[in-house]
Design an enzyme around this catalytic site. Structure first.
Site, PDB file in Angstrom:
ATOM      1  N   LYS A  27     -30.613  20.701   8.724  1.00  0.00           N
ATOM      2  CA  LYS A  27     -31.821  21.209   9.385  1.00  0.00           C
ATOM      3  C   LYS A  27     -32.651  20.037   9.912  1.00  0.00           C
ATOM      4  CE  LYS A  27     -35.652  24.396   8.332  1.00  0.00           C
ATOM      5  NZ  LYS A  27     -36.259  25.233   7.274  1.00  0.00           N
ATOM      6  N   SER A  40     -36.875  30.034   8.532  1.00  0.00           N
ATOM      7  CA  SER A  40     -36.872  29.034   9.577  1.00  0.00           C
ATOM      8  C   SER A  40     -35.558  28.261   9.683  1.00  0.00           C
ATOM      9  CB  SER A  40     -38.024  28.053   9.355  1.00  0.00           C
ATOM     10  OG  SER A  40     -37.840  27.343   8.151  1.00  0.00           O
ATOM     11  N   SER A  83     -37.027  30.537   3.750  1.00  0.00           N
ATOM     12  CA  SER A  83     -36.330  30.018   4.930  1.00  0.00           C
ATOM     13  C   SER A  83     -34.867  29.669   4.763  1.00  0.00           C
ATOM     14  CB  SER A  83     -37.064  28.793   5.470  1.00  0.00           C
ATOM     15  OG  SER A  83     -38.148  29.227   6.226  1.00  0.00           O
TER      16      SER A  83
HETATM   17  N1  GLN Z   1     -41.396  32.726   6.904  1.00  0.00           N
HETATM   18  C1  GLN Z   1     -42.151  31.930   5.995  1.00  0.00           C
HETATM   19  C2  GLN Z   1     -43.206  31.185   6.751  1.00  0.00           C
HETATM   20  O1  GLN Z   1     -43.248  31.330   7.904  1.00  0.00           O
HETATM   21  C3  GLN Z   1     -41.265  30.993   5.242  1.00  0.00           C
HETATM   22  C4  GLN Z   1     -40.917  29.775   5.974  1.00  0.00           C
HETATM   23  C5  GLN Z   1     -40.162  28.769   5.140  1.00  0.00           C
HETATM   24  O2  GLN Z   1     -39.656  29.074   4.072  1.00  0.00           O
HETATM   25  N2  GLN Z   1     -40.137  27.538   5.634  1.00  0.00           N
HETATM   26  O3  GLN Z   1     -43.994  30.481   6.224  1.00  0.00           O
END
Ligand code: GLN
Length: 476
Positions: free
Chosen positions: A85, A160, A184
């Site tokens: 990532k 994400s 994410s």
């Molecule tokens: N969807 C969650 C957010 O937008 C989790 C994102 C993540 O785990 N980086 O914060």
């Protein structure tokens, strides 16, 4: 390389590929050729990567091959290509967080997980797409453009870590690293039909992970199955003096599925859950019961407070972490600015996208005097109570089973129009980060449109081994 040999190689799990490399049935260069051929063929459709590092990969392949030829096998995944990532720092290779703010940023050092996977003789294929600064649930907030779900390109891959999950699902990588602050890793795995682990907070060093919300962030593996994830987790875990929150893990003592007490919280099966998702998760419950698990119904009464608690804490930490991008120390610098204040304002206005700006504003609001006690302090208290709720539940069960997300993958474009709705879809995942627990996302079926459904098994701190053993049980 012919299409059939490409698909033969890319269909292997990471552990199967490693076994072929060790047995000298395949060379590391052939494995790379196959993956780069798959990437060249599929990237126009899916856009999983933000950048590739072919030259670096082939140079590493020669070194790793020499060791394999000499019988010097440094890990169970030696020679296996890896997608990472794009918020994990890679020395000499651009790391952008899918943001204009970090376009062109080339870190002078490797993250701890990059050092560890390199020492294990894994080979970096490229950096994967993500929501900007890991803020989002669809990979649509990326400045590099959206990734598409390989199971149906009209739908999002989740986020994400959408690029990493989609790359594994599309067979553009055998295995990948993602990060999970509020879901994410798990949620894109569920949407794309692959397996992923959010480790216990502190199990994996965050050194070199570009921070979103430091008290919740964890790096973890995304793979084709639980065995691949366990192998990569074994490589990246452990204490690192450069991350004061990381700890040495106790030796693995997985509990067998036979006799395992599996808790089902009532709150995870209530309103808003797509019936096909509920049915698939309950079918998995029945499979676990058939394997000898004991099913326990329980309650996590504070589940309703998880979303506001998470978004207050995550945004508060994000606005502080992101204050370093001021146009001077790091990142995008607006050259038209005429004075210091304008440099800050213009650089940040131009560098950050909409979702990141929304969260910076929210974070500054909940931390501002007059609101701090009402929001941020309250959220910390709620976090503690949510954690306690889990620990009480673990008095009655060994693992907790639930859905990863209330629905299967939404269509592209649907979520951007309604950010609140997107935040609500994190209902089952964010609690786990607030409590610092490990959770494994495993595919468990499909909806009527053929989109994958994922379940999560939530474990007690540092009991990843039990999650993996239940994960293997479910898959076999
Ligand atoms: N969807 C969650 C957010 O937008 C989790 C994102 C993540 O785990 N980086 O914060």
């Amino acid at each position: 390389m012919s299409n059939s040999s490409v698909s033969q190689i890319t269909s292997l799990t990471a552990l199967q590929l490693a076994a072929r490399l060790r047995g000298r049935d395949l060379t590391v260069t052939q494995a790379l050729d196959a993956y780069y051929a798959a990437i060249d063929a599929k990237e126009p459709a899916y856009h999983c990567y933000t950048s590739l590092c072919r030259e670096h990969a082939y140079a590493r392949a020669a070194q790793v091959q020499a060791r394999l030829d000499a019988g010097d096998v440094r890990s169970p995944l030696a020679g296996v290509p890896l997608a990472v990532k794009d918020l994990i720092c890679t020395k000499g290779l651009e790391t952008t967080c899918a943001s204009r703010m970090l376009a062109g940023f080339v870190p002078p050092y490797d993250a701890a997980v990059i050092e560890k996977t390199a020492a294990a003789d894994m080979i970096l294929l490229g950096k994967t797409n993500m929501d900007e600064f890991a803020m989002g649930s669809t990979t649509e907030t990326s400045a590099a453009g959206a990734t598409r779900n390989p199971r149906n390109p009209d739908h999002v891959p989740g986020g994400s870590s959408g690029g990493s999950a989609a790359a594994v699902a599309a067979k553009e990588a055998p295995i990948a690293l993602g990060s999970d602050t509020g879901g994410s890793i798990r949620q894109p795995c569920a949407y794309c039909g692959v397996t992923g682990l959010k480790p216990t907070y502190g199990a994996v060093s965050r050194y070199g992970l570009i921070a979103y919300a430091s008290s919740l962030d964890q790096i973890g593996p995304i793979g084709r199955d639980a065995a691949d994830c366990a192998a990569l987790f074994g490589i990246i875990r452990g204490r690192d003096p450069r991350d004061g929150t990381s700890v040495e893990l106790p030796p693995d003592t997985p509990k067998p599925v036979q006799g395992l007490r599996v808790g089902l919280p009532r709150e995870f099966f209530g309103e808003g859950l797509q019936p096909e998702v509920a049915a698939a998760v309950l079918a998995a419950r029945d499979r676990l019961a058939a394997l000898g698990a004991q099913i326990v119904t329980l309650s996590l009464p504070l589940a309703a407070y998880a979303i506001p608690t998470y978004y207050i804490i995550a945004c508060a930490e994000a606005c502080s972490n992101l204050s370093r991008y001021d146009g001077i120390k790091y990142g995008h610098w607006s050259r038209d600015a005429e004075n210091l204040r304008e440099t800050y304002v213009r650089s940040r206005s131009e560098g950050f996208g909409m979702e990141v700006k929304r969260r910076i504003m929210l974070g500054n609001f909940v931390l501002s005097s007059g609101y701090f006690d009402a929001y941020y302090k309250k959220a910390l208290q709620a976090k503690r109570l949510i954690q306690q709720g889990f620990f009480e539940a673990f008095g009655r069960c060994d693992v907790i089973l639930g859905p990863v997300a209330p629905t299967t993958a939404p269509r592209l474009g649907e979520s951007l129009a309604d950010p609140l709705k997107m935040y609500l879809s994190d209902i089952y995942t964010v609690m786990v980060n607030l409590a610092g627990l490990p959770a494994l996302a495993v595919p468990c079926g499909e909806d009527s449109a053929g989109l994958p459904v994922g379940l999560q098994l939530i474990g007690q701190p540092f009991d990843e081994a039990t999650l993996f053993s239940a994960g293997y049980g479910l898959a076999s």
